[in-house]
Structure formats: structure tokens, C-alpha cells
Design an enzyme around this catalytic site. Sequence first.
Site, short mmCIF file in Angstrom:
data_model
loop_
_atom_site.label_atom_id
_atom_site.label_comp_id
_atom_site.label_asym_id
_atom_site.label_seq_id
_atom_site.Cartn_x
_atom_site.Cartn_y
_atom_site.Cartn_z
CB CYS A 1 39.05 45.51 34.98
SG CYS A 1 40.67 45.09 35.64
CG HIS B 1 39.17 47.13 25.48
ND1 HIS B 1 39.13 45.77 25.26
CD2 HIS B 1 38.85 47.28 26.78
CE1 HIS B 1 38.82 45.15 26.38
NE2 HIS B 1 38.65 46.06 27.33
NE ARG C 1 40.41 39.68 28.54
CZ ARG C 1 40.40 40.94 28.93
NH1 ARG C 1 40.42 41.25 30.22
NH2 ARG C 1 40.36 41.92 28.04
P1 HMG Z 1 53.00 38.51 41.20
O1 HMG Z 1 52.38 38.10 42.49
O2 HMG Z 1 53.85 39.74 41.17
O3 HMG Z 1 53.72 37.28 40.53
O4 HMG Z 1 51.78 38.71 40.16
P2 HMG Z 1 55.22 36.77 40.67
O5 HMG Z 1 55.86 36.92 39.34
O6 HMG Z 1 55.88 37.42 41.86
O7 HMG Z 1 55.01 35.22 40.98
C1 HMG Z 1 54.43 34.78 42.21
C2 HMG Z 1 53.95 33.34 42.07
O8 HMG Z 1 52.88 33.28 41.13
C3 HMG Z 1 55.00 32.37 41.55
O9 HMG Z 1 54.73 31.11 42.18
C4 HMG Z 1 54.69 32.24 40.11
O10 HMG Z 1 55.08 31.01 39.50
C5 HMG Z 1 53.19 32.34 40.11
P3 HMG Z 1 55.70 30.56 43.31
O11 HMG Z 1 57.05 30.49 42.66
O12 HMG Z 1 55.62 31.59 44.39
O13 HMG Z 1 55.07 29.25 43.64
N1 HMG Z 1 52.71 32.90 38.84
C6 HMG Z 1 51.80 32.33 38.02
N2 HMG Z 1 51.08 31.20 38.09
C7 HMG Z 1 50.26 30.92 37.06
N3 HMG Z 1 50.14 31.71 35.96
C8 HMG Z 1 50.83 32.85 35.87
C9 HMG Z 1 51.69 33.20 36.92
N4 HMG Z 1 52.52 34.26 37.12
C10 HMG Z 1 53.12 34.06 38.28
N5 HMG Z 1 50.70 33.62 34.78
C11 HMG Z 1 50.92 38.73 37.92
C12 HMG Z 1 52.02 39.18 38.85
C13 HMG Z 1 51.10 39.44 36.60
C14 HMG Z 1 51.01 37.22 37.74
C15 HMG Z 1 49.56 39.08 38.58
O14 HMG Z 1 49.59 40.43 38.89
C16 HMG Z 1 48.39 38.80 37.69
O15 HMG Z 1 48.07 37.64 37.41
N6 HMG Z 1 47.67 39.85 37.24
C17 HMG Z 1 46.55 39.70 36.32
C18 HMG Z 1 45.46 40.69 36.62
C19 HMG Z 1 44.38 40.54 35.59
O16 HMG Z 1 44.20 39.51 34.96
N7 HMG Z 1 43.58 41.62 35.41
C20 HMG Z 1 42.50 41.62 34.46
C21 HMG Z 1 42.96 41.66 33.03
S1 HMG Z 1 43.45 43.29 32.49
C22 HMG Z 1 41.97 44.03 31.98
O17 HMG Z 1 40.91 43.51 32.22
C23 HMG Z 1 42.04 45.30 31.17
C24 HMG Z 1 41.74 45.07 29.67
O18 HMG Z 1 40.44 44.51 29.48
C25 HMG Z 1 41.84 46.42 28.91
C26 HMG Z 1 41.03 47.54 29.56
O19 HMG Z 1 39.82 47.37 29.80
O20 HMG Z 1 41.66 48.56 29.83
C27 HMG Z 1 42.75 44.11 29.03
MG MG Z 2 38.60 45.62 29.49
#
Ligand code: HMG
Ligand code: MG
Length: 309
Positions: free
Chosen positions: A250, A217, A24
Site C-alpha cells: 500500500c 487479507h 489492484r
Molecule cells: P481528497 O483530496 O480528500 O478528495 O481525497 P476530495 O473529496 O476533497 O476531492 C478533491 C478533488 O479530487 C475533487 O476535484 C474531486 O472531484 C477529485 P476538484 O473538484 O478539486 O477538481 N476526486 C476524484 N477524482 C477522481 N476519482 C475520484 C475522486 N475523488 C475525488 N475517486 C480520496 C480523498 C478518497 C479521493 C483520496 O484520499 C484517495 O483517492 N485515496 C485513495 C488511497 C488509496 O487508493 N490507497 C490504496 C488502497 S487501500 C489499500 O491498499 C488497503 C487494502 O489493500 C486493505 C489492506 O491491505 O489493509 C484495501
Molecule cells: Mg492490501
Amino acid sequence: MRVPYEVPADGLPERVTIYEVSPRDGLQNESAVVPVEVKAELIARLAEAGLTTIEATSFVHPRWVPQLADAGELLTRMPRVPGVRYPVLVPNERGLDRALEHGVTEIAIFGSATETFAQRNLNRSVAGSIEMFAPVVSRALQEGIKVRAYVSMCFGDPWEGPTPPAQVVDVGARLLDLGCYELSLGDTIGVGTPGHVAALIAAFDARGIGAGRLAVHFHDTYGQALANTLAALTAGVTVVDASAGGIGGCPYAQSATGNLATEDLVWMLHGLGIETGVDLGSLAATSVWVAERLGRPSPSRVVQALAKE
Ligand code: HMG
Ligand code: MG
């Protein structure tokens, strides 16, 4: 194969659980999209090497993280070993629906200690993202699914500078209060140092959240991940996140590099006489295999050193 000399030290746990994040956190930041069959084989090899918690993928918006857009297909294809846990990242109810369709039994939500990163990573404020997580956690718990929480930018953030420990504890406590079993403290851009780690864990303890509910982490941007891990173990933490070969980062935090390499962690833990259940040789061979697929060498010092033998 060379192995570390075993010399235990006082005040450390007998066993550490490694929470493996390479499929991931590792692959989400690769510029190339890795074929789904390579991901499935990576997960199988990690389990074979003895890892028992393997974060498989994310059910986030595929446009936000195209590298993991194949999450559903991966879950259909990947082999599962009994006794191994395969959690996935889930940000919202849409993500939970997708995870449930694929028989997921553990998920992780991911909040931010800072407002800027909450906006950039989740398109919401800190409070807005906790509102988004609340129904995810309550529905997951009703379905018998365990939920972990991450809090990112625990030590500092590229836009806001150092993160005050009290701010991290406030957000972390709210995430745990939703019903999460564990909180993983994310050093997303790798700016933490050991005294800061000890101070943050002490700040949680002062708020009634003991080290037993925390995981760490660390990203290794400034080479501090292993020192920070030792500080966390000394403070009583026994769950450590790591990424085989040190791949990762990230996409929404430009200065983030790979996580602490699992091999570097295992070398230190085995040198301290701490059990992990991991076969270092088999894991390092897996990281060499992944590096060949990614077209660049593993940044892990242990993987590099073992490959030269
Ligand atoms: P948004 O654009 O605000 O979403 O994104 P929304 O709720 O307004 O929805 C918009 C559209 O997206 C809708 O479709 C939803 O159905 C669709 P429409 O009705 O317009 O056709 N949608 C989705 N489709 C599929 N799967 C979903 C989903 N959600 C909405 N889950 C959202 C908000 C949270 C979805 C977006 O910001 C996002 O996906 N962010 C993820 C970012 C990410 O993955 N970052 C990396 C992971 S975090 C990390 O790495 C840190 C960590 O390792 C710890 C550390 O190191 O600190 C964990
Ligand atoms: Mg991380």
C-alpha cells in the site's frame, strides 16, 4: 510439475474462494506504471488459471495512486469471462460515478481501523470516511451493485502500534451495517500472528458477526500470512485474498509489502485437499510472466521453486 501431497486435516472447509487482488493491490505499489495492455493480459491470464474473483483496479483519485490512473481505459479493454467477477475499489461518489460509467457490477469500499491511517489513506477521520462511504453503498445497492468492505490495520499500524480488536470490530460492524455483503480484514503491514487472528475473529463472533461474513487479507511482511490464513480457515473463514506472485503493498503504509502469494496459498490448500478451482502451473507461469514485466523476481516461494524444476 511437482504438486503438493494431499493430506486433509480436520475442521477445515472443503472449498475456499480466492479473492485475487494482484491487478489492484499488486500493481498499485509498483514504482513503474505498468502499461494498460499488460494489466488487461494479466487479468485475462488470471481468469484462464481458474480465478473467479479478480479485483481489477481502483477508481480512486489518480493523483493519489497514479499507477491505477488508467482504471477507465483498463475496464474498456480488458476481456471478461462469463462467471468471473471483476470488483473495483471505490472510495467516494466521484469514484462510483466513474465505475458506473464503465459498467462495473461489484465494488469495494475501504475503511481503516485506526485514525492515523484513515487520515493518510483517505484524508479523513474514521467517522468522516464512513460518512463518505454511506452514499456510495446506498447508491450502489440501488443500482444492483454488490459492495464489499475492507477494514485496514486490523492488527497493528505503524503509527499507533497494536490495534485493539474491539476497535476493529466497531469499525467493521459499521461498514457492514452500511449494507456490505462481506468484510475483509486487512493486515496492511503484515504484523498479525495466528493467535491474534483467532482472537479477532472470535471478537467479531461475540458481536454477532460470524466467520461467514468475513474474508482475510494478509500482507506477508513478516512471513506470517500463510500461518494466519490457516488460523482463519480453522475459525471458519472461507474467503481468502491473495496476489499472484505475492506482488503488492500500500503506497500510504510504508512498511506494507506484497500480499500473501496466491501460489503459496493454493499449494497449502491443495495439500490440505481443499478445492480452489485454480490451475497452479498456469498461475505460476503467469507470475513469472508478470515478474519479467516488472523487472524483478516474484517473492513467492512456490513460484520460485516451480521455476527451478
Ligand atoms: P481528497 O483530496 O480528500 O478528495 O481525497 P476530495 O473529496 O476533497 O476531492 C478533491 C478533488 O479530487 C475533487 O476535484 C474531486 O472531484 C477529485 P476538484 O473538484 O478539486 O477538481 N476526486 C476524484 N477524482 C477522481 N476519482 C475520484 C475522486 N475523488 C475525488 N475517486 C480520496 C480523498 C478518497 C479521493 C483520496 O484520499 C484517495 O483517492 N485515496 C485513495 C488511497 C488509496 O487508493 N490507497 C490504496 C488502497 S487501500 C489499500 O491498499 C488497503 C487494502 O489493500 C486493505 C489492506 O491491505 O489493509 C484495501
Ligand atoms: Mg492490501
